[in-house]
Structure formats: C-alpha cells, structure tokens
Design an enzyme around this catalytic site. Sequence first.
Site, PDB file in Angstrom:
ATOM      1  N   LYS A   1      30.929  27.230  45.207  1.00 49.14           N
ATOM      2  CA  LYS A   1      32.560  27.168  45.003  1.00 49.14           C
ATOM      3  C   LYS A   1      32.708  27.476  43.958  1.00 49.14           C
ATOM      4  CE  LYS A   1      37.329  26.444  45.529  1.00 49.14           C
ATOM      5  NZ  LYS A   1      38.455  24.688  46.090  1.00 49.14           N
TER       6      LYS A   1
ATOM      7  N   ASN B   1      41.521  18.876  50.782  1.00 49.67           N
ATOM      8  CA  ASN B   1      41.385  17.817  49.451  1.00 49.67           C
ATOM      9  C   ASN B   1      42.815  17.369  49.236  1.00 49.67           C
ATOM     10  OD1 ASN B   1      39.600  16.337  47.202  1.00 49.67           O
ATOM     11  ND2 ASN B   1      39.755  15.386  48.946  1.00 49.67           N
ATOM     12  N   THR B   2      43.328  17.154  48.752  1.00 45.79           N
ATOM     13  CA  THR B   2      45.111  16.368  48.148  1.00 45.79           C
ATOM     14  C   THR B   2      45.517  16.184  50.325  1.00 45.79           C
ATOM     15  OG1 THR B   2      44.667  17.271  47.058  1.00 45.79           O
ATOM     16  CG2 THR B   2      46.607  16.188  47.497  1.00 45.79           C
TER      17      THR B   2
ATOM     18  N   ALA C   1      43.542  25.485  49.308  1.00 47.86           N
ATOM     19  CA  ALA C   1      44.466  25.071  47.836  1.00 47.86           C
ATOM     20  C   ALA C   1      45.827  25.376  48.762  1.00 47.86           C
ATOM     21  CB  ALA C   1      44.640  25.229  46.608  1.00 47.86           C
ATOM     22  N   GLY C   2      46.651  24.469  48.632  1.00 48.37           N
ATOM     23  CA  GLY C   2      47.911  24.110  49.521  1.00 48.37           C
ATOM     24  C   GLY C   2      48.864  23.951  50.620  1.00 48.37           C
TER      25      GLY C   2
ATOM     26  N   GLY D   1      47.012  20.812  45.556  1.00 50.55           N
ATOM     27  CA  GLY D   1      47.855  19.711  45.453  1.00 50.55           C
ATOM     28  C   GLY D   1      49.401  20.295  46.101  1.00 50.55           C
TER      29      GLY D   1
END
Length: 269
Positions: free
Chosen positions: A106, A215-216, A193-194, A167
């Site tokens: 990635k 992830n976050t 993301a997001g 995040g």
Amino acid sequence: MTASSVADPFVIAGRTYQSRLLVGTGKYRDFEQTQQAIEASGAEIITVAIRRTNLGQDPNQPNLLDYLPPERYTLLPNTAGCFTAEDAVRTLRLARELLDGHSLVKLEVLGDQGNLFPNMPETLKAAKTLVDDGFQVMVYCADDPIQCKMLEDLGCVAIMPLASLIGSGMGIINPWNLRLIIDQSQVPVLVDAGLGTASDAAIAMELGCDGVLMNTAIAGARDPIRMATAMNLGVQAGRNAYLAGRVPRKYYDADPSSPTEGLIHSRSK
C-alpha cells in the site's frame, strides 16, 4: 470459501478474498488487543506501517508476526509517515526484503503533517517507480477522478481514495466524486481513511465500493473488539444492499407497501 464469496468474489491482484474489510495494525493498546480486534473484524488483509512496526527489525522487541502470522493473513506493508516518493519507494523495498519478496503493498505519500492529505504528484511518481519495479500497488489517494484514472493507467492494482482526512472519523464527505471514481475504474476501489463507525462502512459499500480500509475507527473506539465486529457486519450489510438494489427515492409520491385493491371497507351506518 463460502458460497456467497464465490458468487461475489473480491479479487485483489489476482487473489480472491472473502472479507471486503481491510484493517490496520496501529494505535492499539498492545499486540494482544491488535490480534483480538483483527480476529473480530474478519479481515484477511492487514496493513503494517513498516517504519513504525517491528517485523523482526529489532529482535529485542515484540514481533507483530508472532501475533498475526503471514500464513493466516495477507500482509499489506504501507508507507505511513512518508512525505516523498523517494522515502516511500525505499520503505517498500525494505519491506520486500523483510517479507521474503512480498510484492503487494500500500502506497501513501503524504503532503502535510497536519491534515495528512496525500501529495498526489509524489504519489504518482512513486507509483510509477514501484509498478516498474514489480510491485503490486494499492494506492491511497485524493478523491480526484482524473488522478485516480492516472494511477490506474500506471498499473496500480487498487485505487483507494480517502473518504475524509485520516483519523478524522468524519465519514464520506464527497460521495459524488467517489461514485465518479467507481464508475470509471476497472480495478477495485476501496475507501481508505476517514470512516468513523459501521454506518459509514455500510454507506461506502452501498455506493459500490469494492471494500474499505480502516484503522483509527476501530483502534480508537471505546471498545475496539466490539467495533471491529460492527465494522465487519456493516461492510457485509452494505455490500448486500448494493447487490440487492435499493428502491428508487420518491420525493413526492407515496407508494403503499400493501395492495390497494380488494380492500375490506367498513359499512356505513
């Protein structure tokens, strides 16, 4: 492999997976919690920040591979923390050495320390170098249909536009651009993301995304293990809803769900 995955295969770089949820390995309390959350998520592809995670570089520290063995998971080395094409290429070449020739990676090249928005000129430069060097590149990018098409034309195996800032938990800010990217792409499109919660994941899948990476949203939850389970179910629900096809939106005309003919009317007195 389940019957549903055969009927609706999720293929990345020629390999078929059952789970359309990809998860990161950072920000957890420890490797034990990382392992538990990823098991609960059902993910088969897991991202690893080569510059931040010990995969054997330091024999005196816990090794992530002892908790998430490569025989069970497809590792996706990423270039988190890289701000130039040169750094990203160097990082992934190191990952290939650490992981015995592993080529699926990635790519992310960031442009700003504060908002972590992708630097697209450097991303395009790194993508070309990596593809030419034999890597199978999944690429984090802006939700720009033109640049996403350029990345696909360079040979990237998956396009991964952000839903919102890394995040942030803001969810999908611009679904219209995302649909343009999905409609034009011949390779898988994954939101990266997001996302903040399971409904965000479901919305991404209902729009037609092939998968989501996060992830976050899991690691930062009050209960990461339960959130991982929720995300797994959200992705499945969203994909099934997309395949089923929603009813058209009707802003002015109601459409009763029960038949209107042959109704039993009460007698007037």
